[in-house]
Design a protein around this motif. Sequence first.
Motif, PDB file in Angstrom:
ATOM      1  N   SER A  17      21.943  28.066  -7.969  1.00  0.00           N
ATOM      2  CA  SER A  17      20.865  28.998  -7.636  1.00  0.00           C
ATOM      3  C   SER A  17      19.557  28.530  -8.255  1.00  0.00           C
ATOM      4  O   SER A  17      19.553  27.797  -9.244  1.00  0.00           O
ATOM      5  CB  SER A  17      21.189  30.409  -8.151  1.00  0.00           C
ATOM      6  OG  SER A  17      22.368  30.923  -7.568  1.00  0.00           O
ATOM      7  N   VAL A  63      19.398  30.929   6.255  1.00  0.00           N
ATOM      8  CA  VAL A  63      19.352  31.339   4.847  1.00  0.00           C
ATOM      9  C   VAL A  63      19.727  32.805   4.655  1.00  0.00           C
ATOM     10  O   VAL A  63      19.867  33.258   3.511  1.00  0.00           O
ATOM     11  CB  VAL A  63      17.954  31.092   4.241  1.00  0.00           C
ATOM     12  CG1 VAL A  63      17.528  29.645   4.452  1.00  0.00           C
ATOM     13  CG2 VAL A  63      16.911  32.057   4.786  1.00  0.00           C
ATOM     14  N   ARG A  66      21.859  34.405   1.768  1.00  0.00           N
ATOM     15  CA  ARG A  66      21.843  33.533   0.596  1.00  0.00           C
ATOM     16  C   ARG A  66      20.514  33.609  -0.158  1.00  0.00           C
ATOM     17  O   ARG A  66      20.484  33.478  -1.380  1.00  0.00           O
ATOM     18  CB  ARG A  66      22.086  32.081   1.017  1.00  0.00           C
ATOM     19  CG  ARG A  66      23.420  31.845   1.690  1.00  0.00           C
ATOM     20  CD  ARG A  66      23.669  30.344   1.894  1.00  0.00           C
ATOM     21  NE  ARG A  66      22.663  29.721   2.754  1.00  0.00           N
ATOM     22  CZ  ARG A  66      21.911  28.679   2.380  1.00  0.00           C
ATOM     23  NH1 ARG A  66      22.047  28.160   1.175  1.00  0.00           N
ATOM     24  NH2 ARG A  66      21.032  28.147   3.223  1.00  0.00           N
ATOM     25  N   MET A  82      17.142  31.873  -4.399  1.00  0.00           N
ATOM     26  CA  MET A  82      18.016  31.084  -3.539  1.00  0.00           C
ATOM     27  C   MET A  82      19.381  30.924  -4.199  1.00  0.00           C
ATOM     28  O   MET A  82      19.469  30.405  -5.315  1.00  0.00           O
ATOM     29  CB  MET A  82      17.386  29.707  -3.281  1.00  0.00           C
ATOM     30  CG  MET A  82      15.985  29.783  -2.693  1.00  0.00           C
ATOM     31  SD  MET A  82      15.260  28.162  -2.408  1.00  0.00           S
ATOM     32  CE  MET A  82      15.011  27.611  -4.096  1.00  0.00           C
ATOM     33  N   ASN A  83      20.417  31.373  -3.524  1.00  0.00           N
ATOM     34  CA  ASN A  83      21.784  31.280  -4.026  1.00  0.00           C
ATOM     35  C   ASN A  83      22.639  30.444  -3.077  1.00  0.00           C
ATOM     36  O   ASN A  83      22.259  30.214  -1.923  1.00  0.00           O
ATOM     37  CB  ASN A  83      22.384  32.675  -4.165  1.00  0.00           C
ATOM     38  CG  ASN A  83      21.626  33.552  -5.131  1.00  0.00           C
ATOM     39  OD1 ASN A  83      21.078  33.086  -6.126  1.00  0.00           O
ATOM     40  ND2 ASN A  83      21.587  34.842  -4.846  1.00  0.00           N
ATOM     41  N   SER A  84      23.775  30.013  -3.573  1.00  0.00           N
ATOM     42  CA  SER A  84      24.717  29.226  -2.763  1.00  0.00           C
ATOM     43  C   SER A  84      24.009  28.067  -2.071  1.00  0.00           C
ATOM     44  O   SER A  84      24.161  27.843  -0.867  1.00  0.00           O
ATOM     45  CB  SER A  84      25.396  30.130  -1.728  1.00  0.00           C
ATOM     46  OG  SER A  84      26.074  31.191  -2.347  1.00  0.00           O
ATOM     47  N   ASP A  89      19.592  22.494   2.172  1.00  0.00           N
ATOM     48  CA  ASP A  89      18.420  23.228   1.690  1.00  0.00           C
ATOM     49  C   ASP A  89      17.391  22.311   1.026  1.00  0.00           C
ATOM     50  O   ASP A  89      16.308  22.777   0.649  1.00  0.00           O
ATOM     51  CB  ASP A  89      18.844  24.323   0.706  1.00  0.00           C
ATOM     52  CG  ASP A  89      19.734  25.376   1.351  1.00  0.00           C
ATOM     53  OD1 ASP A  89      20.792  25.699   0.765  1.00  0.00           O
ATOM     54  OD2 ASP A  89      19.378  25.855   2.455  1.00  0.00           O
TER      55      ASP A  89
END
Length: 121
Positions: A17, A63, A66, A82-84, A89
């Motif tokens: 993240s 996105v 996420r 921003m995760n995962s 990305d």
Amino acid sequence: QVQLVESGGGLVQAGGSLRLSCAASGSIFGINTMAWHRQAPGKQREFVAGVTRGGNTNYAGSVKGRFTISRDDAKNTVYLQMNSLGPEDTAVYYCYASIRRLGDTYYANYWGQGTQLAVSS
């Protein structure tokens, strides 16, 4: 003069993240929509997420679920949590804002200089 300055990019492992920030400064009367776009190597710049002055948000399909966009109007700042994260990305992330300057009667488009995100697999 109005400036948008991004921060928070860097290198992160897949699954990790990161949070991006973008602060607007200068002679600002008001800020309407704020958003994040990104440009991957060899690709066109694409929309990632946006948030209106009223707090309504929208996301690119890639996105959604996420990433989370938010804003702090007291600080003239927009964030992108921003995760995962995945290698897809990886891109330069650009901040966008529609800003009305002091003394103006209209809103104009402003962009930050970009911040690099690299996601390793």
